[in-house]
Each structure stands twice: as structure tokens, then as C-alpha cells.
Enzyme design. Sequence first.
Site, PDB file in Angstrom:
ATOM      1  N   ASP A  25     -54.979 -41.460  94.039  1.00 34.58           N
ATOM      2  CA  ASP A  25     -56.288 -40.912  94.371  1.00 34.58           C
ATOM      3  C   ASP A  25     -57.346 -41.766  93.698  1.00 34.58           C
ATOM      4  O   ASP A  25     -57.162 -42.169  92.544  1.00 34.58           O
ATOM      5  CB  ASP A  25     -56.400 -39.464  93.862  1.00 34.58           C
ATOM      6  CG  ASP A  25     -57.145 -38.585  94.848  1.00 34.58           C
ATOM      7  OD1 ASP A  25     -57.996 -39.115  95.578  1.00 34.58           O
ATOM      8  OD2 ASP A  25     -56.870 -37.365  94.876  1.00 34.58           O
ATOM      9  N   HIS A  40     -64.726 -45.269  97.381  1.00 33.52           N
ATOM     10  CA  HIS A  40     -64.345 -43.974  96.797  1.00 33.52           C
ATOM     11  C   HIS A  40     -62.836 -43.863  96.583  1.00 33.52           C
ATOM     12  O   HIS A  40     -62.383 -42.980  95.869  1.00 33.52           O
ATOM     13  CB  HIS A  40     -64.809 -42.832  97.714  1.00 33.52           C
ATOM     14  CG  HIS A  40     -66.296 -42.638  97.683  1.00 33.52           C
ATOM     15  ND1 HIS A  40     -66.908 -41.588  97.058  1.00 33.52           N
ATOM     16  CD2 HIS A  40     -67.301 -43.394  98.185  1.00 33.52           C
ATOM     17  CE1 HIS A  40     -68.221 -41.683  97.173  1.00 33.52           C
ATOM     18  NE2 HIS A  40     -68.486 -42.777  97.865  1.00 33.52           N
TER      19      HIS A  40
HETATM   20  O1  F6P Z   1     -61.695 -39.745  99.583  1.00 35.74           O
HETATM   21  C1  F6P Z   1     -62.476 -40.374 100.512  1.00 35.74           C
HETATM   22  C2  F6P Z   1     -63.193 -39.403 101.422  1.00 35.74           C
HETATM   23  O2  F6P Z   1     -64.172 -40.105 102.155  1.00 35.74           O
HETATM   24  C3  F6P Z   1     -63.841 -38.251 100.669  1.00 35.74           C
HETATM   25  O3  F6P Z   1     -65.090 -38.587 100.161  1.00 35.74           O
HETATM   26  C4  F6P Z   1     -63.889 -37.187 101.706  1.00 35.74           C
HETATM   27  O4  F6P Z   1     -63.924 -35.896 101.195  1.00 35.74           O
HETATM   28  C5  F6P Z   1     -62.626 -37.425 102.484  1.00 35.74           C
HETATM   29  O5  F6P Z   1     -62.295 -38.798 102.348  1.00 35.74           O
HETATM   30  C6  F6P Z   1     -62.823 -36.938 103.901  1.00 35.74           C
HETATM   31  O6  F6P Z   1     -62.309 -37.730 104.887  1.00 35.74           O
HETATM   32  P1  F6P Z   1     -62.781 -37.577 106.400  1.00 35.74           P
HETATM   33  O7  F6P Z   1     -64.215 -38.000 106.460  1.00 35.74           O
HETATM   34  O8  F6P Z   1     -61.874 -38.499 107.146  1.00 35.74           O
HETATM   35  O9  F6P Z   1     -62.599 -36.152 106.777  1.00 35.74           O
END
Ligand code: F6P
Length: 482
Positions: free
Chosen positions: A374, A157
Amino acid sequence: MARLIIVSNRVSVPLPGGAHRAGGLEVALAPTLRRHPGVWFGWSGKVVPRGEVATQTIDQLKTSYVVTDLSEEDHQEYYNGFANRVLWPILHYRIDLAEFSRRDLTGYFRVNQHFATELSKILRPDDVIWVHDYHLIPFAAEMRARGHANRIGFFLHVPFPAAEVITVLPNHERLIPLLLQYDLVGFQTESDVGNFVRYVISENRRTSGDARIFEATEHQIVFTHGGRQTRIGSFPVGIESREFERVARRAVRSSFVRDVMRSLGNRALVIGVDRLDYSKGLIQRMEAVERFFASYPEWRSKVTCLQITPKSRSEIQEYHELEEAVGSAAGRINGQYGEVSWTPIRYVNRAYSRSALAGLYRSARAGLVTPLRDGMNLVAKEYVAAQDPEDPGVLILSRFAGAAAECEWALLVNPYDTEAVAGAIARALDMSLSERRERHSRNFAALSQNDLTTWGARFLHSLKQSPGMSIGTEPPRRRSSA
Ligand code: F6P
């Protein structure tokens, strides 16, 4: 019919009453889970003493949520440590912030092993597995080591950086090539694909490995290596733009959005919504807003910038420092330019529902989405989708967000160039209705071609092309080595 098994660090188990945390991953996976019966496997979100780690199953409609706890040590070394203090900064080009320790790397592999062991207990030979994100790079290798020949796909992602950056990662030669244990590796953009392919080729040359390009089409590259094939391709995550537009249309009439807009008086709203993360460029954004009020005094008292920034990963030092820095920048700007009757920046650390945000996006004259890096950035896409096509706001978007490849009609900016971002804010606020309509309709058309259902279907279709079993359409057959 074969099951689809989603594996990710975070699992969004629906809570009673329908309320749930809606991060990028959860939003992206929802339509795919609705279409395919299956399992969503990952971390329960609980951190417990080592002896109390448990795995439980929660069945809801078509999906079984199978979630396992992390011990305190695992959480520290795998999540706070290697995933978020090493991989996250490096994948976002912030090698200056990476804090490597062998211990964290060991913890990262240990949790991947634990996940693989737990999933093995419920796995059927014809299950198709789709693994998500940087927490789980070695997962396929762990499954292969346990003798599973299932078809396994991986989607990253976040960005995959240039080879010069990823090779800064200590032990990259042990970790990154494990991605070739997947049948399909998907990235957000063509540029991520190019970076990964260049990395594989140069490492292969350096180590005299056996990876070869077997096939290259316009959109995908297939490597052969060690008797198996791995497909590489780009699968930009989309959004359900038409549905989001409907949500936004309804939400502007909600009492929440009306109250916010009433509280602004007749001032124009400029909105930013980001997790509190250094990749989001929040410090530079604050500076840009400061420059905007300094260079365009005619807009003072006429514009309010709303920055919604839920806290995240607060146990990590860099995130804590960022929290202080952004808060104090907002305070400084408000102190300098504010008046008793007007606050230039409203800065809040709370999370709001998607529908509340949709209503705010539709009410904002400009959306400021200026990450330094990003993978995609769904806020940019949601801002576009939420607009009233007759009187749309303007998206100001970092060229370093994956979304810039599709939202070409946004005002694309370099987030490090705060003067240019300030100029873009002024330009957005001054833009004629016809130009706003033109930009919006072109961006919206681009987004409509790639909604979330299409995204999931494209990935799974591609995964189906690799040797192995398919979801619901072909009889199970054992994988033969390529
Ligand atoms: O951008 C990657 C990601 O996994 C997103 O899908 C998600 O919203 C964000 O990071 C959240 O991160 P964490 O699980 O560390 O709170």
C-alpha cells in the site's frame, strides 16, 4: 494571485447536501483546496458515447471543478485497461496480474492528451499545477508539448516498486522517464524515492542518457536532464489526527455506533476497512482470522471481526474473482466456527461515512490493516487517531504499508505470514492497558507531526523551489531552461 490547479482522475465535486465519496485522494486534497483558490480538473465520472464527450465547470466556494467525460472506449482502455490492469498491479508488485495490450497503452496516452487539451483551454501562464497519481504520468509531457512552461508537480499515491519490478512493464522506457517532465515528483515514502532514483540512474546508464544528479540533500534529489531540473522527494500523506479524534469521540455516541455495539453483546470488536482490492490482502486476512479462531479457542464467541469492504472496479475480472473469494472465505469461517448466537466474521460490502467509521474504530479493540502493498493507507492512521487515549485499541499493521514508516508502535506484521497475524490478534486482545497507552501515544505523536495541511504546504513549498512561478508570493516569470 496565481491559481492552484489540481489534476486527478477522480474529482470529488461536492454534492448537494454535503454527502460525497471520500476516497484517499479526496480526503488528502480537501485542506489544500480550502487554503488555495483554484481549479480541480479531471474525469466527471461519466462514461458517454464518443460523440457526446463534454467538459463542464461547476463553481463552488473557492474551487472551480472542471470535469470532462470519458468515451466508452477511453474508459475501457485508459481506466479499466492500462491504469488498472497494468499499472495498478505492477506498482503493487503483482506482475502476475498485469494484462498488457498496446491498445490500452494508446488509450491511456489518448486520455492524457485529451485532459491536456481541455486544461490548456483554461490555463493561465502563472497557474501552478499539481497532478495526482498513476493515471496521469504523461500529463506534464503533454502540457510541455502544448507549450506550457507552468510549474507542474506530480504526486504518486501508490508505491513505486523496485527497478526489477517496474521494468517488467512493457514500454516502461517510453512512459516512466516522462515523469522527468515534471518540476517536482513526490512519493509516499523514502523507499519509493530510492526505487525511482535507482530506476532513473540504471535506465540512464543503459541508454547513455543525459540525466545527472545535480543536488542531493537529506530529503530530496534534483536531477538535471534535457535542459531542465526535476526534484524528487518523499511527502507521506497524513491525516487531520486531532480533528479525527474529535469526530470519533462524538461518533461513539451516535445511534448507529451504539446499535452496532449493542448487537455485539459484550464481545470485543476487531475491525478491518478496505476497498475490495487484491492489494489489501483480504484473502490472507481471512486466513489469519481463521487461524486465530483455530489456535486460540478461548477467544471463540468472545470476539467479532467486522470487515467493511466497499466494492471497487467491479468491471475488472480480477476484482470480480476477489469478490467471490473473500465472500466464500468469510462464509467458510462462519460455517466452521460460528454458532446460532455468534457470527465470527461480519462481512459487508457497503461504504460508510467517515464519521460512522471513526466511531467504529474507536469502539474496536484492534484494527486489522494488513495490505500486501500500500502506498500509505489512511485507514491505519485514522484507526490510531480515533482511539480514546485513556483506553486505546491496538493497530495491527502490515509492514508493507507506507503508514508503517510512521506508525512504528503498531504491531507490525508480515501479512503473508497468517500464523503471525493470528498471533498478533491474540496479543492485541491480551495487551495490558499500560502497553496499549504507550503504543498509542507514540503513534499518535508521530501522526500529529504530519497532518494534511502540512503535507500540502510541504509539497507546494518544494514545488515553489523549482524554477518557475509560485502560488501567490512571487510575480509571474517565464521559466528559463536549466
Ligand atoms: O490508492 C489510490 C487511489 O487513487 C485512492 O486515492 C483512491 O481512494 C482509490 O485509489 C480509488 O480508486 P478508483 O478511483 O479507481 O475508485
